[in-house]
Design a protein around this motif. Structure first.
Motif, PDB file in Angstrom:
ATOM      1  N   ARG A   1       0.829  -1.207   0.000  1.00 34.21           N
ATOM      2  CA  ARG A   1       0.000   0.000   0.000  1.00 34.21           C
ATOM      3  C   ARG A   1       0.866   1.260   0.000  1.00 34.21           C
ATOM      4  N   GLY A   2       0.574   2.139  -0.933  1.00 34.69           N
ATOM      5  CA  GLY A   2       1.225   3.442  -0.983  1.00 34.69           C
ATOM      6  C   GLY A   2       0.173   4.519  -0.796  1.00 34.69           C
ATOM      7  N   GLU A   3       0.613   5.771  -0.822  1.00 34.89           N
ATOM      8  CA  GLU A   3      -0.342   6.878  -0.646  1.00 34.89           C
ATOM      9  C   GLU A   3      -1.318   6.978  -1.813  1.00 34.89           C
ATOM     10  N   LYS A   4      -0.794   6.793  -3.034  1.00 35.92           N
ATOM     11  CA  LYS A   4      -1.641   6.984  -4.209  1.00 35.92           C
ATOM     12  C   LYS A   4      -2.048   5.687  -4.899  1.00 35.92           C
ATOM     13  N   GLU A   5      -1.296   4.620  -4.645  1.00 38.60           N
ATOM     14  CA  GLU A   5      -1.627   3.369  -5.321  1.00 38.60           C
ATOM     15  C   GLU A   5      -1.309   2.152  -4.458  1.00 38.60           C
ATOM     16  N   ILE A   6      -1.939   1.064  -4.824  1.00 40.13           N
ATOM     17  CA  ILE A   6      -1.700  -0.228  -4.178  1.00 40.13           C
ATOM     18  C   ILE A   6      -1.110  -1.132  -5.252  1.00 40.13           C
ATOM     19  N   VAL A   7       0.033  -1.746  -4.934  1.00 34.07           N
ATOM     20  CA  VAL A   7       0.687  -2.626  -5.890  1.00 34.07           C
ATOM     21  C   VAL A   7       0.598  -4.057  -5.367  1.00 34.07           C
ATOM     22  N   LEU A   8       0.044  -4.924  -6.196  1.00 36.93           N
ATOM     23  CA  LEU A   8      -0.020  -6.343  -5.856  1.00 36.93           C
ATOM     24  C   LEU A   8       1.112  -7.058  -6.582  1.00 36.93           C
ATOM     25  N   ASP A   9       2.001  -7.683  -5.818  1.00 33.23           N
ATOM     26  CA  ASP A   9       3.067  -8.503  -6.393  1.00 33.23           C
ATOM     27  C   ASP A   9       2.573  -9.942  -6.390  1.00 33.23           C
ATOM     28  N   ILE A  10       2.317 -10.473  -7.575  1.00 36.37           N
ATOM     29  CA  ILE A  10       1.740 -11.804  -7.725  1.00 36.37           C
ATOM     30  C   ILE A  10       2.843 -12.847  -7.629  1.00 36.37           C
ATOM     31  N   GLY A  11       2.708 -13.758  -6.684  1.00 38.12           N
ATOM     32  CA  GLY A  11       3.693 -14.826  -6.510  1.00 38.12           C
ATOM     33  C   GLY A  11       3.319 -16.092  -7.256  1.00 38.12           C
ATOM     34  N   ASP A  12       2.012 -16.284  -7.506  1.00 35.36           N
ATOM     35  CA  ASP A  12       1.525 -17.479  -8.188  1.00 35.36           C
ATOM     36  C   ASP A  12       0.413 -17.047  -9.142  1.00 35.36           C
ATOM     37  N   GLU A  13       0.607 -17.301 -10.421  1.00 37.77           N
ATOM     38  CA  GLU A  13      -0.339 -16.846 -11.451  1.00 37.77           C
ATOM     39  C   GLU A  13      -1.616 -17.679 -11.526  1.00 37.77           C
ATOM     40  N   THR A  14      -1.690 -18.768 -10.792  1.00 38.99           N
ATOM     41  CA  THR A  14      -2.830 -19.681 -10.877  1.00 38.99           C
ATOM     42  C   THR A  14      -4.164 -18.959 -10.744  1.00 38.99           C
ATOM     43  N   TYR A  15      -4.222 -17.999  -9.829  1.00 38.37           N
ATOM     44  CA  TYR A  15      -5.490 -17.318  -9.545  1.00 38.37           C
ATOM     45  C   TYR A  15      -5.542 -15.898 -10.097  1.00 38.37           C
ATOM     46  N   LEU A  16      -4.652 -15.566 -11.029  1.00 42.05           N
ATOM     47  CA  LEU A  16      -4.598 -14.207 -11.575  1.00 42.05           C
ATOM     48  C   LEU A  16      -5.881 -13.834 -12.329  1.00 42.05           C
ATOM     49  N   ALA A  17      -6.381 -14.728 -13.168  1.00 43.44           N
ATOM     50  CA  ALA A  17      -7.592 -14.414 -13.947  1.00 43.44           C
ATOM     51  C   ALA A  17      -8.798 -14.146 -13.039  1.00 43.44           C
ATOM     52  N   PRO A  18      -9.089 -15.032 -12.063  1.00 49.94           N
ATOM     53  CA  PRO A  18     -10.218 -14.706 -11.186  1.00 49.94           C
ATOM     54  C   PRO A  18      -9.963 -13.461 -10.332  1.00 49.94           C
ATOM     55  N   LEU A  19      -8.710 -13.203  -9.970  1.00 53.33           N
ATOM     56  CA  LEU A  19      -8.386 -11.990  -9.217  1.00 53.33           C
ATOM     57  C   LEU A  19      -8.740 -10.757 -10.040  1.00 53.33           C
ATOM     58  N   LEU A  20      -8.321 -10.745 -11.304  1.00 52.15           N
ATOM     59  CA  LEU A  20      -8.620  -9.595 -12.159  1.00 52.15           C
ATOM     60  C   LEU A  20     -10.127  -9.394 -12.304  1.00 52.15           C
ATOM     61  N   GLN A  21     -10.869 -10.472 -12.464  1.00 45.37           N
ATOM     62  CA  GLN A  21     -12.333 -10.363 -12.559  1.00 45.37           C
ATOM     63  C   GLN A  21     -12.912  -9.680 -11.318  1.00 45.37           C
ATOM     64  N   LYS A  22     -12.427 -10.095 -10.142  1.00 48.23           N
ATOM     65  CA  LYS A  22     -12.915  -9.512  -8.884  1.00 48.23           C
ATOM     66  C   LYS A  22     -12.524  -8.040  -8.786  1.00 48.23           C
ATOM     67  N   LEU A  23     -11.267  -7.737  -9.131  1.00 49.55           N
ATOM     68  CA  LEU A  23     -10.792  -6.350  -9.042  1.00 49.55           C
ATOM     69  C   LEU A  23     -11.540  -5.441 -10.015  1.00 49.55           C
ATOM     70  N   TRP A  24     -11.822  -5.931 -11.221  1.00 52.19           N
ATOM     71  CA  TRP A  24     -12.576  -5.130 -12.193  1.00 52.19           C
ATOM     72  C   TRP A  24     -13.966  -4.819 -11.649  1.00 52.19           C
TER      73      TRP A  24
ATOM     74  N   ASP B   1       2.708  -5.834 -15.974  1.00 54.42           N
ATOM     75  CA  ASP B   1       3.282  -7.123 -16.375  1.00 54.42           C
ATOM     76  C   ASP B   1       2.498  -8.228 -15.667  1.00 54.42           C
ATOM     77  N   ARG B   2       2.803  -9.480 -15.973  1.00 55.40           N
ATOM     78  CA  ARG B   2       1.969 -10.580 -15.463  1.00 55.40           C
ATOM     79  C   ARG B   2       2.139 -10.835 -13.970  1.00 55.40           C
ATOM     80  N   PHE B   3       3.128 -10.222 -13.349  1.00 48.87           N
ATOM     81  CA  PHE B   3       3.329 -10.410 -11.911  1.00 48.87           C
ATOM     82  C   PHE B   3       2.980  -9.170 -11.087  1.00 48.87           C
ATOM     83  N   THR B   4       2.390  -8.158 -11.736  1.00 47.08           N
ATOM     84  CA  THR B   4       2.090  -6.910 -11.044  1.00 47.08           C
ATOM     85  C   THR B   4       0.698  -6.404 -11.421  1.00 47.08           C
ATOM     86  N   VAL B   5      -0.045  -5.986 -10.399  1.00 39.21           N
ATOM     87  CA  VAL B   5      -1.331  -5.340 -10.612  1.00 39.21           C
ATOM     88  C   VAL B   5      -1.320  -4.061  -9.783  1.00 39.21           C
TER      89      VAL B   5
END
Length: 198
Positions: free
Chosen positions: A75-98, A110-114
């Protein structure tokens, strides 16, 4: 050979049919890899009535997968950066975040950062670590019901009642309309034989 469940019984007035259903049930549970999750299973089938009743207990429920299980939330002041350690759940994560932040506010450089806007959701940012991304129990429930549908007699057993909750399940099928007290008269006794209360 019956699967290595703690309790596995197939009952039927027809001994030849009983043995066949026992073999079918064991094969289906093995093929769908449900042996490791089903602890107890009691099946009663009487083709003359006709009725098929299965009741059982799951060993343990797989836990829900949360963001903190596969990503670091920075968590930062202006943004939150998610460092993805395992891509298995990336697609459902993006759906939830959207759904939560809006697709236009979710950046994936990139594929390891949201990257998300900080304060983008009223009261939601601090719970981001605990956000449920996938619930394996939902798939497990579907697999158990599918297995029971597959084990049940094919010919005409279209009237069904099913239940799966808190580690207990049952499935009743017949050609005829099921009486309103079918759970009390047919399902509860099977749970009692397994020394479990519904």
């Amino acid at each position: 050979m019956p699967p290595p469940l703690n309790y596995f019984v197939v009952e039927s007035p027809d001994e030849v049919g009983r043995v066949a259903y026992e073999r079918v049930a064991a094969d289906v549970l093995q093929d769908l890899d449900l042996i490791k999750v089903i602890d107890r299973l009691h099946i009663y089938v009487d083709p003359k009535v006709p009725i098929f009743v299965a009741a059982g207990l799951l060993r343990h429920m797989p836990r829900a997968i949360r963001v903190a299980d596969f990503a670091n939330v920075n968590r930062g002041e202006k943004e939150i950066v998610l460092d993805i350690g395992d891509e298995t759940y990336l697609a459902p994560l993006l759906q939830k975040l959207w759904a939560i932040y809006g697709k236009e506010n979710v950046d994936q450089p990139d594929r390891f950062t949201v990257v998300l806007p900080a304060g983008g959701v009223a009261g939601g940012d601090e719970d981001l670590d605990r956000l449920v991304v996938a619930d394996p129990s939902e798939t497990l429930y579907k697999d158990v019901i599918y297995a029971l549908q597959y084990i049940a007699p094919e010919g005409g057993f279209k009237v069904r009642r099913q239940y799966i909750r808190e580690g207990k399940f049952y499935y009743v099928a017949s050609e005829d309309t099921l009486p309103t007290d079918i759970v009390e008269t047919a399902v509860v006794p099977l749970f009692e034989k397994m020394e479990v209360t519904l």
